[in-house]
Design a protein around this motif. Sequence first.
Motif, PDB file in Angstrom:
ATOM      1  N   LEU A   1       3.074  -4.770  -0.120  1.00  0.00           N
ATOM      2  CA  LEU A   1       2.163  -5.921  -0.209  1.00  0.00           C
ATOM      3  C   LEU A   1       0.872  -5.527  -0.931  1.00  0.00           C
ATOM      4  O   LEU A   1       0.416  -6.206  -1.862  1.00  0.00           O
ATOM      5  N   LEU A   2       0.276  -4.414  -0.484  1.00  0.00           N
ATOM      6  CA  LEU A   2      -1.013  -4.008  -1.059  1.00  0.00           C
ATOM      7  C   LEU A   2      -0.870  -3.600  -2.520  1.00  0.00           C
ATOM      8  O   LEU A   2      -1.768  -3.835  -3.329  1.00  0.00           O
ATOM      9  N   GLY A   3       0.263  -3.004  -2.868  1.00  0.00           N
ATOM     10  CA  GLY A   3       0.505  -2.625  -4.271  1.00  0.00           C
ATOM     11  C   GLY A   3       0.463  -3.862  -5.163  1.00  0.00           C
ATOM     12  O   GLY A   3      -0.162  -3.853  -6.233  1.00  0.00           O
ATOM     13  N   ILE A   4       1.104  -4.940  -4.707  1.00  0.00           N
ATOM     14  CA  ILE A   4       1.126  -6.174  -5.507  1.00  0.00           C
ATOM     15  C   ILE A   4      -0.278  -6.791  -5.562  1.00  0.00           C
ATOM     16  O   ILE A   4      -0.765  -7.181  -6.623  1.00  0.00           O
ATOM     17  N   LEU A   5      -0.953  -6.844  -4.394  1.00  0.00           N
ATOM     18  CA  LEU A   5      -2.300  -7.437  -4.366  1.00  0.00           C
ATOM     19  C   LEU A   5      -3.280  -6.654  -5.238  1.00  0.00           C
ATOM     20  O   LEU A   5      -4.085  -7.237  -5.965  1.00  0.00           O
ATOM     21  N   LYS A   6      -3.199  -5.333  -5.157  1.00  0.00           N
ATOM     22  CA  LYS A   6      -4.128  -4.500  -5.954  1.00  0.00           C
ATOM     23  C   LYS A   6      -3.869  -4.658  -7.449  1.00  0.00           C
ATOM     24  O   LYS A   6      -4.796  -4.541  -8.255  1.00  0.00           O
ATOM     25  N   SER A   7      -2.597  -4.896  -7.822  1.00  0.00           N
ATOM     26  CA  SER A   7      -2.328  -5.073  -9.247  1.00  0.00           C
ATOM     27  C   SER A   7      -2.871  -6.429  -9.734  1.00  0.00           C
ATOM     28  O   SER A   7      -3.260  -6.575 -10.884  1.00  0.00           O
ATOM     29  N   LYS A   8      -2.925  -7.425  -8.828  1.00  0.00           N
ATOM     30  CA  LYS A   8      -3.482  -8.740  -9.194  1.00  0.00           C
ATOM     31  C   LYS A   8      -4.997  -8.731  -9.147  1.00  0.00           C
ATOM     32  O   LYS A   8      -5.664  -9.338  -9.969  1.00  0.00           O
ATOM     33  N   TYR A   9      -5.551  -8.092  -8.107  1.00  0.00           N
ATOM     34  CA  TYR A   9      -6.999  -8.136  -7.848  1.00  0.00           C
ATOM     35  C   TYR A   9      -7.520  -6.707  -7.758  1.00  0.00           C
ATOM     36  O   TYR A   9      -7.488  -6.081  -6.693  1.00  0.00           O
ATOM     37  N   THR A  10      -8.013  -6.198  -8.844  1.00  0.00           N
ATOM     38  CA  THR A  10      -8.404  -4.788  -8.888  1.00  0.00           C
ATOM     39  C   THR A  10      -9.646  -4.506  -8.030  1.00  0.00           C
ATOM     40  O   THR A  10      -9.895  -3.372  -7.646  1.00  0.00           O
ATOM     41  N   ASP A  11     -10.431  -5.577  -7.739  1.00  0.00           N
ATOM     42  CA  ASP A  11     -11.640  -5.376  -6.936  1.00  0.00           C
ATOM     43  C   ASP A  11     -11.377  -5.536  -5.433  1.00  0.00           C
ATOM     44  O   ASP A  11     -12.313  -5.549  -4.636  1.00  0.00           O
ATOM     45  N   LEU A  12     -10.126  -5.648  -5.028  1.00  0.00           N
ATOM     46  CA  LEU A  12      -9.793  -5.878  -3.618  1.00  0.00           C
ATOM     47  C   LEU A  12     -10.285  -4.727  -2.732  1.00  0.00           C
ATOM     48  O   LEU A  12     -10.021  -3.558  -3.019  1.00  0.00           O
ATOM     49  N   PHE A  13     -11.011  -5.088  -1.655  1.00  0.00           N
ATOM     50  CA  PHE A  13     -11.463  -4.097  -0.672  1.00  0.00           C
ATOM     51  C   PHE A  13     -10.562  -4.246   0.548  1.00  0.00           C
ATOM     52  O   PHE A  13     -10.428  -5.342   1.096  1.00  0.00           O
ATOM     53  N   VAL A  14      -9.957  -3.149   0.976  1.00  0.00           N
ATOM     54  CA  VAL A  14      -8.991  -3.214   2.080  1.00  0.00           C
ATOM     55  C   VAL A  14      -9.469  -2.368   3.255  1.00  0.00           C
ATOM     56  O   VAL A  14      -9.619  -1.144   3.149  1.00  0.00           O
ATOM     57  N   GLU A  15      -9.748  -3.060   4.365  1.00  0.00           N
ATOM     58  CA  GLU A  15     -10.110  -2.370   5.617  1.00  0.00           C
ATOM     59  C   GLU A  15      -8.901  -2.373   6.524  1.00  0.00           C
ATOM     60  O   GLU A  15      -8.242  -3.413   6.670  1.00  0.00           O
ATOM     61  N   VAL A  16      -8.629  -1.269   7.187  1.00  0.00           N
ATOM     62  CA  VAL A  16      -7.503  -1.199   8.119  1.00  0.00           C
ATOM     63  C   VAL A  16      -8.031  -0.823   9.495  1.00  0.00           C
ATOM     64  O   VAL A  16      -8.736   0.190   9.650  1.00  0.00           O
ATOM     65  N   GLU A  17      -7.699  -1.676  10.476  1.00  0.00           N
ATOM     66  CA  GLU A  17      -8.059  -1.392  11.873  1.00  0.00           C
ATOM     67  C   GLU A  17      -6.891  -0.626  12.490  1.00  0.00           C
ATOM     68  O   GLU A  17      -5.756  -1.114  12.460  1.00  0.00           O
ATOM     69  N   THR A  18      -7.140   0.552  13.037  1.00  0.00           N
ATOM     70  CA  THR A  18      -6.037   1.347  13.584  1.00  0.00           C
ATOM     71  C   THR A  18      -6.453   2.045  14.873  1.00  0.00           C
ATOM     72  O   THR A  18      -7.644   2.309  15.079  1.00  0.00           O
ATOM     73  N   ASN A  19      -5.453   2.356  15.703  1.00  0.00           N
ATOM     74  CA  ASN A  19      -5.772   3.125  16.919  1.00  0.00           C
ATOM     75  C   ASN A  19      -5.751   4.637  16.651  1.00  0.00           C
ATOM     76  O   ASN A  19      -5.945   5.428  17.580  1.00  0.00           O
ATOM     77  N   GLY A  20      -5.489   5.028  15.418  1.00  0.00           N
ATOM     78  CA  GLY A  20      -5.616   6.431  15.023  1.00  0.00           C
ATOM     79  C   GLY A  20      -4.527   7.361  15.530  1.00  0.00           C
ATOM     80  O   GLY A  20      -4.710   8.575  15.549  1.00  0.00           O
ATOM     81  N   THR A  21      -3.381   6.799  15.909  1.00  0.00           N
ATOM     82  CA  THR A  21      -2.294   7.652  16.428  1.00  0.00           C
ATOM     83  C   THR A  21      -1.243   7.967  15.364  1.00  0.00           C
ATOM     84  O   THR A  21      -0.355   8.784  15.603  1.00  0.00           O
ATOM     85  N   ILE A  22      -1.329   7.284  14.226  1.00  0.00           N
ATOM     86  CA  ILE A  22      -0.304   7.460  13.184  1.00  0.00           C
ATOM     87  C   ILE A  22      -0.994   7.868  11.880  1.00  0.00           C
ATOM     88  O   ILE A  22      -1.954   7.220  11.441  1.00  0.00           O
ATOM     89  N   LYS A  23      -0.497   8.954  11.283  1.00  0.00           N
ATOM     90  CA  LYS A  23      -1.087   9.454  10.032  1.00  0.00           C
ATOM     91  C   LYS A  23      -0.642   8.568   8.869  1.00  0.00           C
ATOM     92  O   LYS A  23       0.553   8.321   8.721  1.00  0.00           O
ATOM     93  N   PRO A  24      -1.573   8.106   8.046  1.00  0.00           N
ATOM     94  CA  PRO A  24      -1.171   7.301   6.885  1.00  0.00           C
ATOM     95  C   PRO A  24      -0.390   8.136   5.867  1.00  0.00           C
ATOM     96  O   PRO A  24      -0.639   9.335   5.709  1.00  0.00           O
ATOM     97  N   THR A  25       0.530   7.477   5.155  1.00  0.00           N
ATOM     98  CA  THR A  25       1.233   8.144   4.062  1.00  0.00           C
ATOM     99  C   THR A  25       0.308   8.171   2.842  1.00  0.00           C
ATOM    100  O   THR A  25      -0.656   7.388   2.767  1.00  0.00           O
ATOM    101  N   ILE A  26       0.634   9.020   1.884  1.00  0.00           N
ATOM    102  CA  ILE A  26      -0.189   9.097   0.662  1.00  0.00           C
ATOM    103  C   ILE A  26      -0.176   7.743  -0.038  1.00  0.00           C
ATOM    104  O   ILE A  26      -1.204   7.261  -0.516  1.00  0.00           O
ATOM    105  N   GLU A  27       0.996   7.100  -0.074  1.00  0.00           N
ATOM    106  CA  GLU A  27       1.112   5.817  -0.771  1.00  0.00           C
ATOM    107  C   GLU A  27       0.216   4.748  -0.127  1.00  0.00           C
ATOM    108  O   GLU A  27      -0.561   4.076  -0.812  1.00  0.00           O
ATOM    109  N   PHE A  28       0.306   4.626   1.202  1.00  0.00           N
ATOM    110  CA  PHE A  28      -0.501   3.622   1.897  1.00  0.00           C
ATOM    111  C   PHE A  28      -1.989   3.910   1.697  1.00  0.00           C
ATOM    112  O   PHE A  28      -2.776   3.013   1.383  1.00  0.00           O
ATOM    113  N   ASP A  29      -2.337   5.185   1.860  1.00  0.00           N
ATOM    114  CA  ASP A  29      -3.740   5.588   1.750  1.00  0.00           C
ATOM    115  C   ASP A  29      -4.331   5.233   0.378  1.00  0.00           C
ATOM    116  O   ASP A  29      -5.506   4.914   0.265  1.00  0.00           O
TER     117      ASP A  29
END
Length: 235
Positions: free
Chosen positions: A93-121
């Motif tokens: 989803l974010l890959g498509i949105l970022k390609s459409k809107y290069t200025d997109l700011f993405v905040e993620v709320e997390t409980n910090g128990t799962i390490k993000p992948t390089i791609e997601f990050d």
Amino acid sequence: MDSKIVIPISEIFYSIQGEGVNSGVPALFIRVSGCNLKCVWCDTKYAWSNGELYTVEELINLIQEFNEFLTRRRHLVITGGEPLLWQKELSILLGILKSKYTDLFVEVETNGTIKPTIEFDNYVSQYNVSLKLGNSMIPERERLIPEAIEWFKKSGKAYFKFVVLNEKDVEEILGHPLLAEIISKHRDRVLFMPLASTREEYIERAPLVIELSKKYGVRFSPRIHICIYSGRQGV
Ligand code: SF4
């Protein structure tokens, strides 16, 4: 990219960020369903299950309906539940949105128990990591995952929000090596916010948490949605 892949969604709405360093910023919220913890005071229990499945394509179409988001300020908050349970799907989803809107700011709320992948990050601008304390009634081995905490500490994009009821909670943070180091080394990225599910609880408990924030030199985070809407959904 497979835009037919599905993500369980609890709700999607346009509001203002209610917590953290971006409090007050207008944003589009995507709340995914499902959480790997079950905190006793969770204010979004409705997002633990029963999400509606959306394909990435359907979500993109839905996002196009939020005119203020598209035309004024492209600030997206992905929350839950626990969004990182769906990081593979959200990356598409974010890959498509970022390609459409290069200025997109993405905040993620997390409980910090799962390490993000390089791609997601790659797609994330900021993490709001709410590590849980004993007041969540979740066993420590489930809520504090050293490998994930270390990752967020090093990421440079993470702010750490602690839900605090009283000074015992702060003593718990300072008495735990992993958490104490977050305060000593990343104090400017630490926020205390009051444990509250209703407006009444918030008004009663916030003053003490403000005093604790002053005493320990960390930021106080408001919880605007609880203060104004007292835990209502979709606001
Ligand atoms: S981690 Fe967050 S969403 Fe999950 S149960 Fe705890 S407070 Fe609720």
